[in-house]
Design an enzyme around this catalytic site. Sequence first.
Site, PDB file in Angstrom:
ATOM      1  N   LYS A  81      -0.257   5.453  -3.876  1.00  0.00           N
ATOM      2  CA  LYS A  81       0.181   4.117  -4.253  1.00  0.00           C
ATOM      3  C   LYS A  81      -0.389   3.164  -3.215  1.00  0.00           C
ATOM      4  O   LYS A  81      -0.101   3.290  -2.020  1.00  0.00           O
ATOM      5  CB  LYS A  81       1.686   4.063  -4.250  1.00  0.00           C
ATOM      6  N   LYS A  99      -2.021   4.633  -8.539  1.00  0.00           N
ATOM      7  CA  LYS A  99      -1.456   3.324  -8.860  1.00  0.00           C
ATOM      8  C   LYS A  99      -1.921   2.296  -7.838  1.00  0.00           C
ATOM      9  O   LYS A  99      -1.810   2.583  -6.642  1.00  0.00           O
ATOM     10  CB  LYS A  99       0.065   3.449  -8.832  1.00  0.00           C
ATOM     11  N   TYR A 128       2.119  -0.639 -20.190  1.00  0.00           N
ATOM     12  CA  TYR A 128       3.010  -1.518 -20.947  1.00  0.00           C
ATOM     13  C   TYR A 128       2.488  -1.743 -22.359  1.00  0.00           C
ATOM     14  O   TYR A 128       3.190  -2.245 -23.214  1.00  0.00           O
ATOM     15  CB  TYR A 128       3.190  -2.847 -20.196  1.00  0.00           C
TER      16      TYR A 128
HETATM   17  C1  PBG Z   1       8.086   0.162  -6.159  1.00  0.00           C
HETATM   18  C2  PBG Z   1       7.408  -0.029  -7.474  1.00  0.00           C
HETATM   19  C3  PBG Z   1       6.309  -0.860  -7.705  1.00  0.00           C
HETATM   20  C4  PBG Z   1       6.001  -0.787  -9.058  1.00  0.00           C
HETATM   21  C5  PBG Z   1       6.886   0.130  -9.625  1.00  0.00           C
HETATM   22  N1  PBG Z   1       7.768   0.596  -8.630  1.00  0.00           N
HETATM   23  C6  PBG Z   1       5.488  -1.646  -6.746  1.00  0.00           C
HETATM   24  C7  PBG Z   1       6.146  -2.656  -5.919  1.00  0.00           C
HETATM   25  O1  PBG Z   1       6.946  -3.473  -6.369  1.00  0.00           O
HETATM   26  O2  PBG Z   1       5.817  -2.650  -4.744  1.00  0.00           O
HETATM   27  C8  PBG Z   1       4.910  -1.544  -9.730  1.00  0.00           C
HETATM   28  C9  PBG Z   1       4.785  -1.427 -11.202  1.00  0.00           C
HETATM   29  C10 PBG Z   1       3.912  -2.470 -11.819  1.00  0.00           C
HETATM   30  O3  PBG Z   1       3.376  -3.364 -11.142  1.00  0.00           O
HETATM   31  O4  PBG Z   1       3.745  -2.400 -13.042  1.00  0.00           O
HETATM   32  N2  PBG Z   1       8.778   1.345  -5.988  1.00  0.00           N
END
Ligand code: PBG
Length: 343
Positions: free
Chosen positions: A213, A267, A332
């Site tokens: 991530k 991600k 999405y």
């Molecule tokens: C954090 C989390 C994030 C997303 C899902 N869980 C990132 C964040 O806010 O730092 C991002 C999902 C998206 O942008 O679609 N646990």
Amino acid sequence: MNRFAPTKAAGTRTVDEVTGSRRLRRMRKAAWSRRLVQENHLTVDDLIWPIFLVDGENVREPIAAMPGVFRFSVDVAVREVERAAKLGIPAIATFPNVDLSLRDVTGSLILDPDNLTNRATRAIKEAVPEIGVITDAALDPFTSHGHDGVLRNGIIVNDETVEQVAAGAVLQAAAGADIIAPSDMMDGRIGVIRSALDDNGFQDVAIMSYATKFDSAFYGPYRDAIGTAGLLKGDKKTYYINAANSAEALRETEQDILEGTDMVMVKPGMPYLDIIRLLKDTFALPTFAYQVSGEYSMIMAAAANGWIDGERAMMESLLAFKRAGADGILTYFAPSVAEKLKG
Ligand code: PBG
């Protein structure tokens, strides 16, 4: 009538001399031959649909930064997931937007067996047992500061966070989650969650680690969706991976695999296609891409302005993940894609 007559090219070689008889356009000449040589395909089996949850009844709240995406109350979420199952979507992933009054510095709401996530899992598994439910094991929806960890003296403390997330993951499994998706990038989280699940009788519950991530601008609209945008102070650079690093992404993934993850995820998605390919080629594990909120919103915004064909961009962006080696995609767009693939 040409105003300029074609003159012999400045170079001395003709196309025939350059390519010989090789003509790559030969197989592109007709729809049937293009279909015949197509290397990668996107199917409904590739889709995981992330949905946002909110308290209440009969709520369907639009998210300004994500046109076409809504926060659902549990009853509406159940109906939407029924629709997804009918479309053939194999799994959904839930993300809660809880009331600000329920958030605290340690994100203790993750320890409530009846929190929004767990109530939704129970209701969905009861109504639509055939769909896979993936729950987000992280503290950020529950902390008053929007960080993914327990915050002490300006530091996100690793081990305490992991203990709490693991306890929360066990509650998610108890509510019926099929896959736990730890998304906070704390060290050791996969191993601790795995042993907590096993020790509590949840050997069959799988883990999809957010193995890589990255610290990214593309999460912006998501933070609006779960209401952390206004809360978050500072950044997540002390726990997410620097966008410049791929060797580190490889080591992170190796570590998650050693600790027992069943699947890995990359991600965001599109800016990190090289990482997907690297992980798939190196580890050969089920590998997923998360097409995050910012990627979704960029396509929707450009389409709304008439700058791109939104539907084509949606399909092309998802096919790119398959080409990069992804086994599936959290997107999405999932219901729209499923409908399009069906029609
Ligand atoms: C954090 C989390 C994030 C997303 C899902 N869980 C990132 C964040 O806010 O730092 C991002 C999902 C998206 O942008 O679609 N646990």
